[in-house]
Each structure stands twice: as structure tokens, then as C-alpha cells.
Design a protein around this motif. Sequence first.
Motif, PDB file in Angstrom:
ATOM      1  N   THR A 180       0.842  -1.198   0.000  1.00 41.84           N
ATOM      2  CA  THR A 180       0.000   0.000   0.000  1.00 41.84           C
ATOM      3  C   THR A 180       0.873   1.242   0.000  1.00 41.84           C
ATOM      4  O   THR A 180       0.467   2.302  -0.487  1.00 41.84           O
ATOM      5  N   SER A 181       2.091   1.113   0.535  1.00 42.56           N
ATOM      6  CA  SER A 181       3.011   2.251   0.581  1.00 42.56           C
ATOM      7  C   SER A 181       4.427   1.752   0.807  1.00 42.56           C
ATOM      8  O   SER A 181       4.643   0.606   1.201  1.00 42.56           O
ATOM      9  N   ARG A 182       5.391   2.632   0.570  1.00 41.33           N
ATOM     10  CA  ARG A 182       6.803   2.340   0.809  1.00 41.33           C
ATOM     11  C   ARG A 182       7.483   3.588   1.359  1.00 41.33           C
ATOM     12  O   ARG A 182       7.128   4.707   0.997  1.00 41.33           O
ATOM     13  N   TYR A 183       8.460   3.355   2.232  1.00 40.82           N
ATOM     14  CA  TYR A 183       9.261   4.472   2.744  1.00 40.82           C
ATOM     15  C   TYR A 183      10.456   4.699   1.813  1.00 40.82           C
ATOM     16  O   TYR A 183      11.225   3.773   1.541  1.00 40.82           O
ATOM     17  N   ILE A 184      10.591   5.911   1.344  1.00 43.19           N
ATOM     18  CA  ILE A 184      11.725   6.313   0.514  1.00 43.19           C
ATOM     19  C   ILE A 184      12.354   7.539   1.153  1.00 43.19           C
ATOM     20  O   ILE A 184      11.685   8.582   1.290  1.00 43.19           O
ATOM     21  N   ASP A 185      13.610   7.385   1.578  1.00 46.83           N
ATOM     22  CA  ASP A 185      14.334   8.488   2.212  1.00 46.83           C
ATOM     23  C   ASP A 185      13.550   9.064   3.399  1.00 46.83           C
ATOM     24  O   ASP A 185      13.465  10.283   3.573  1.00 46.83           O
ATOM     25  N   GLY A 186      12.950   8.169   4.170  1.00 47.37           N
ATOM     26  CA  GLY A 186      12.255   8.587   5.375  1.00 47.37           C
ATOM     27  C   GLY A 186      10.834   9.079   5.187  1.00 47.37           C
ATOM     28  O   GLY A 186      10.164   9.435   6.157  1.00 47.37           O
ATOM     29  N   VAL A 187      10.359   9.099   3.953  1.00 46.79           N
ATOM     30  CA  VAL A 187       8.998   9.575   3.677  1.00 46.79           C
ATOM     31  C   VAL A 187       8.146   8.409   3.186  1.00 46.79           C
ATOM     32  O   VAL A 187       8.584   7.621   2.338  1.00 46.79           O
ATOM     33  N   ASN A 188       6.929   8.283   3.711  1.00 46.65           N
ATOM     34  CA  ASN A 188       6.035   7.195   3.333  1.00 46.65           C
ATOM     35  C   ASN A 188       5.179   7.614   2.140  1.00 46.65           C
ATOM     36  O   ASN A 188       4.353   8.519   2.243  1.00 46.65           O
ATOM     37  N   TYR A 189       5.385   6.948   0.997  1.00 47.76           N
ATOM     38  CA  TYR A 189       4.649   7.268  -0.220  1.00 47.76           C
ATOM     39  C   TYR A 189       3.683   6.137  -0.555  1.00 47.76           C
ATOM     40  O   TYR A 189       4.031   4.960  -0.430  1.00 47.76           O
TER      41      TYR A 189
END
Length: 230
Positions: free
Chosen positions: A85-94
Motif C-alpha cells: 500500500t506504501s513504501r518508505y523512501i528516504d524517510g517519507v512514506n509514499y
Amino acid sequence: LELLEDLGAKAIIFSFIPKNVSEVFYEKALSYENVVFGREILIDHDDHLIQTLEPLPDINDAEKLTCGLLSIPAERHSLHRKQYTSRYIDGVNYPTLEMAAAQLITGNSLMPVRNPFMINFNGKFSGLPTVNINTLMSGNMIKELVTGRVVVIDTGITGQTSILQTPVSSYKNPISILEFRGYALDTLLSANAIRPLGVIYVSVLLPVIVAIGFIVFQIVPHRINFWILV
């Protein structure tokens, strides 16, 4: 984009960010308010732990575009059953592409779904309707295939494998990533994700199943037992 809107598409999902298009294209996408774009996760060649997002188009108000990540969990036992449903990229959940699309379509930004969730393939063994882009561009598209429906568009060229094995596909007939995304989005929109049994249910059901099997083995003739066990 205009053709699909004219045919009454409920939402248009691009599993990529179109290149070599004019700024007018993105201005129309923003004005329609039902268009979602997929962004690739870029992995650093020297350090695979460093991940960044594919840049947005170099246009005004690019940050207002509705986008979702293109990411699929690794297979398990040679099958793809789940989607993020989402992934963390560089500390941000997208949100992923499927979740971003589901949130846009339903207007619900807080969908109570596990991450990752199990895709519900039940009742869809005949597959999802797919149409070649040339059919649309030639004007021969059947309107009923588009009107009131969610349209997912894919180029067929991705950074991941182009075909996947799922519970509804065979090794001779795997499904495309386009179809996989369709199943995942359908699961979110129908709020019908498969929920694994909890530990308590398993601990209760397992002894019952074993007991029933033992009773059947004792009552049914051995020749029939053989066929049941097989």
C-alpha cells in the motif's frame, strides 16, 4: 487522455510518467482530477540501499500531480500474492500506484488495509479485459469497456519482470504486470483483501481438522482411504 475522458472513464491510471509530451497534457490531467501517474523507485548503482524517486515532469504545479510508487513485493513460493500500500523512501512514506488510485477514486485517504495486503483473485479466473492502445487510437474502442470504469495504462516496458505467476495463472500463461496492478486495484476498491487466519483460529481449527481426518480414516474402508489421502 482526451479520448478516454470523452468515453467516460471513471479514472485513468498511467503506470509511468509520460515523456515527450507537452505541458498542456499535464495541465489537462490536473484539470480532469481523475488521473494518476506511476513513479519508479531509482536505486543507486553503487549503494543499493540508497533509493530515490523518479523526477516529476519539469512543468508548473508538478507537485500537484497525483502519483504513486511502482513497487511489487518479491514472490513467495514462486507466486505473487501481495501488493504494497506504501513504501518508505528516504524517510517519507509514499503510497503505491494502486493505493494512490484507490484513495483518489474513493475519496478515502485512510483505507484500513494491511501493508502489504493479499490480493483477492477469487472469481476472476477469466482475467481482466485488456485492449491494445491502437484500438483506442483508431476509434474502434467499445465504449462500454471504458464508461464508468477505471482504465490502467502500461507501456509493457518496466524495470521489473514483465510477467508474474499468481494463484490464477499457470506457468504456461503468466499474467502481465498490467493485469497484476488491475487485480490489486480491484481488491482495494472492493475492500475485499484476503485476510490470513490469526494464530487463535489456526490453533482451534487445526486439531478439529486432524480429528475429523482420524475419524474418517477409521470409519471409511482402507481402499477409499487411499483415494482420500491422495
